[in-house]
Motif scaffolding. Structure first.
Motif, mmCIF file in Angstrom:
data_model
loop_
_atom_site.group_PDB
_atom_site.id
_atom_site.type_symbol
_atom_site.label_atom_id
_atom_site.label_comp_id
_atom_site.label_asym_id
_atom_site.label_seq_id
_atom_site.Cartn_x
_atom_site.Cartn_y
_atom_site.Cartn_z
ATOM 1 N N MET A 19 0.926 -1.240 -0.014
ATOM 2 C CA MET A 19 0.044 0.042 -0.034
ATOM 3 C C MET A 19 0.862 1.242 -0.053
ATOM 4 S SD MET A 19 -3.321 0.668 2.433
ATOM 5 C CE MET A 19 -3.534 -0.986 2.783
ATOM 6 N N LYS A 20 0.538 1.893 -0.712
ATOM 7 C CA LYS A 20 1.440 3.343 -1.159
ATOM 8 C C LYS A 20 1.012 4.360 0.163
ATOM 9 C CE LYS A 20 0.954 7.276 -3.792
ATOM 10 N NZ LYS A 20 0.386 7.833 -5.198
ATOM 11 N N GLU A 21 2.282 5.033 0.784
ATOM 12 C CA GLU A 21 2.140 5.919 1.900
ATOM 13 C C GLU A 21 2.269 7.237 1.320
ATOM 14 O OE1 GLU A 21 4.331 5.320 5.155
ATOM 15 O OE2 GLU A 21 3.676 3.409 5.581
ATOM 16 N N ILE A 22 1.463 8.168 1.637
ATOM 17 C CA ILE A 22 1.672 9.533 1.110
ATOM 18 C C ILE A 22 1.459 10.496 2.248
ATOM 19 C CG2 ILE A 22 -0.849 9.851 0.477
ATOM 20 C CD1 ILE A 22 -0.107 11.242 -1.956
ATOM 21 N N GLN A 23 2.226 11.635 2.289
ATOM 22 C CA GLN A 23 1.990 12.661 3.501
ATOM 23 C C GLN A 23 0.838 13.494 3.137
ATOM 24 O OE1 GLN A 23 5.684 14.992 3.458
ATOM 25 N NE2 GLN A 23 7.085 13.322 4.009
ATOM 26 N N LEU A 24 0.268 13.973 4.321
ATOM 27 C CA LEU A 24 -0.910 14.687 4.311
ATOM 28 C C LEU A 24 -1.073 16.042 3.280
ATOM 29 C CD1 LEU A 24 -3.913 15.099 5.237
ATOM 30 C CD2 LEU A 24 -2.854 16.235 7.255
ATOM 31 N N ARG A 25 0.074 16.516 3.417
ATOM 32 C CA ARG A 25 0.232 17.935 2.478
ATOM 33 C C ARG A 25 0.259 17.510 0.855
ATOM 34 N NH1 ARG A 25 5.474 18.139 4.427
ATOM 35 N NH2 ARG A 25 7.063 17.354 2.627
ATOM 36 N N ASP A 26 0.849 16.221 0.665
ATOM 37 C CA ASP A 26 0.849 15.784 -0.846
ATOM 38 C C ASP A 26 -0.602 15.174 -1.036
ATOM 39 O OD1 ASP A 26 3.513 16.644 -0.935
ATOM 40 O OD2 ASP A 26 3.994 14.447 -0.533
ATOM 41 N N ALA A 27 -1.349 14.675 -0.271
ATOM 42 C CA ALA A 27 -2.769 14.109 -0.415
ATOM 43 C C ALA A 27 -3.442 15.183 -0.779
ATOM 44 C CB ALA A 27 -3.165 13.225 0.731
ATOM 45 N N LYS A 28 -3.515 16.257 0.103
ATOM 46 C CA LYS A 28 -4.303 17.489 -0.192
ATOM 47 C C LYS A 28 -4.023 17.921 -1.523
ATOM 48 C CE LYS A 28 -4.555 19.399 4.414
ATOM 49 N NZ LYS A 28 -3.992 20.322 5.415
ATOM 50 N N ALA A 29 -2.957 18.145 -1.963
ATOM 51 C CA ALA A 29 -2.531 18.714 -3.337
ATOM 52 C C ALA A 29 -3.085 17.644 -4.452
ATOM 53 C CB ALA A 29 -0.949 19.007 -3.426
ATOM 54 N N THR A 30 -2.820 16.579 -4.247
ATOM 55 C CA THR A 30 -3.279 15.570 -5.360
ATOM 56 C C THR A 30 -4.542 14.696 -5.014
ATOM 57 O OG1 THR A 30 -1.635 13.950 -4.526
ATOM 58 C CG2 THR A 30 -1.045 15.480 -5.983
ATOM 59 N N LEU A 31 -5.565 15.287 -4.144
ATOM 60 C CA LEU A 31 -6.641 14.388 -3.749
ATOM 61 C C LEU A 31 -7.406 13.583 -4.716
ATOM 62 C CD1 LEU A 31 -8.288 13.186 -1.518
ATOM 63 C CD2 LEU A 31 -9.676 15.182 -1.483
ATOM 64 N N SER A 32 -7.647 14.052 -6.024
ATOM 65 C CA SER A 32 -8.245 13.609 -7.004
ATOM 66 C C SER A 32 -7.427 12.489 -7.386
ATOM 67 C CB SER A 32 -8.560 14.457 -8.219
ATOM 68 O OG SER A 32 -9.153 13.884 -9.414
ATOM 69 N N ALA A 33 -6.155 12.399 -7.554
ATOM 70 C CA ALA A 33 -5.569 11.380 -8.139
ATOM 71 C C ALA A 33 -5.320 10.156 -7.239
ATOM 72 C CB ALA A 33 -4.089 11.752 -8.486
ATOM 73 N N VAL A 34 -5.262 10.559 -5.554
ATOM 74 C CA VAL A 34 -5.465 9.774 -4.650
ATOM 75 C C VAL A 34 -6.765 8.863 -4.775
ATOM 76 C CG1 VAL A 34 -5.429 9.358 -2.346
ATOM 77 C CG2 VAL A 34 -3.865 10.852 -3.331
ATOM 78 N N VAL A 35 -7.695 9.662 -5.060
ATOM 79 C CA VAL A 35 -9.234 8.701 -4.898
ATOM 80 C C VAL A 35 -9.123 7.951 -6.223
ATOM 81 C CG1 VAL A 35 -11.692 9.359 -5.120
ATOM 82 C CG2 VAL A 35 -10.392 10.600 -3.490
ATOM 83 N N ASP A 36 -8.801 8.691 -7.517
ATOM 84 C CA ASP A 36 -8.781 7.464 -8.621
ATOM 85 C C ASP A 36 -7.942 6.439 -8.591
ATOM 86 O OD1 ASP A 36 -10.271 9.734 -9.894
ATOM 87 O OD2 ASP A 36 -8.643 10.466 -10.901
ATOM 88 N N GLU A 37 -6.845 6.617 -7.740
ATOM 89 C CA GLU A 37 -6.004 5.225 -7.422
ATOM 90 C C GLU A 37 -6.834 4.321 -6.628
ATOM 91 O OE1 GLU A 37 -1.730 5.723 -6.227
ATOM 92 O OE2 GLU A 37 -1.758 7.424 -7.473
#
Length: 80
Positions: free
Chosen positions: A1-19
């Motif tokens: 499972m991929k780990e992502i920092q909160l600030r990066d998740a905020k910036a790329t939320l759409s991509a995180v949800v698509d994944e």
């Protein structure tokens, strides 16, 4: 499972949800600590409907005669 920092998740939320929709959930970290997981709603539904062991036993489809009788013989000698 991929780990992502909160600030990066905020910036790329759409991509995180698509994944997550493609079956690749992400762990959201804050200050290096795992805080949350983004997964698809279908996966969430599967996890929330896992029956307890007691419910699995209660839903046994067989008859009482299908269950072997209990052996009352002690399994081993115990020296207290």
């Amino acid at each position: 499972m991929k780990e992502i920092q909160l600030r990066d998740a905020k910036a790329t939320l759409s991509a995180v949800v698509d994944e997550a929709l493609r079956g690749s959930p992400s762990i959201i970290t804050r200050h290096g600590k795992k805080e949350a997981v983004v997964l698809s709603f279908d996966e969430y539904e599967k996890l929330t409907h896992i029956p307890s062991f007691g419910r699995l036993l209660a839903s046994f489809p067989g008859d009482e005669a299908d269950i072997p009788s209990r052996n009352n013989k002690p399994s081993r000698a115990v020296d207290l």
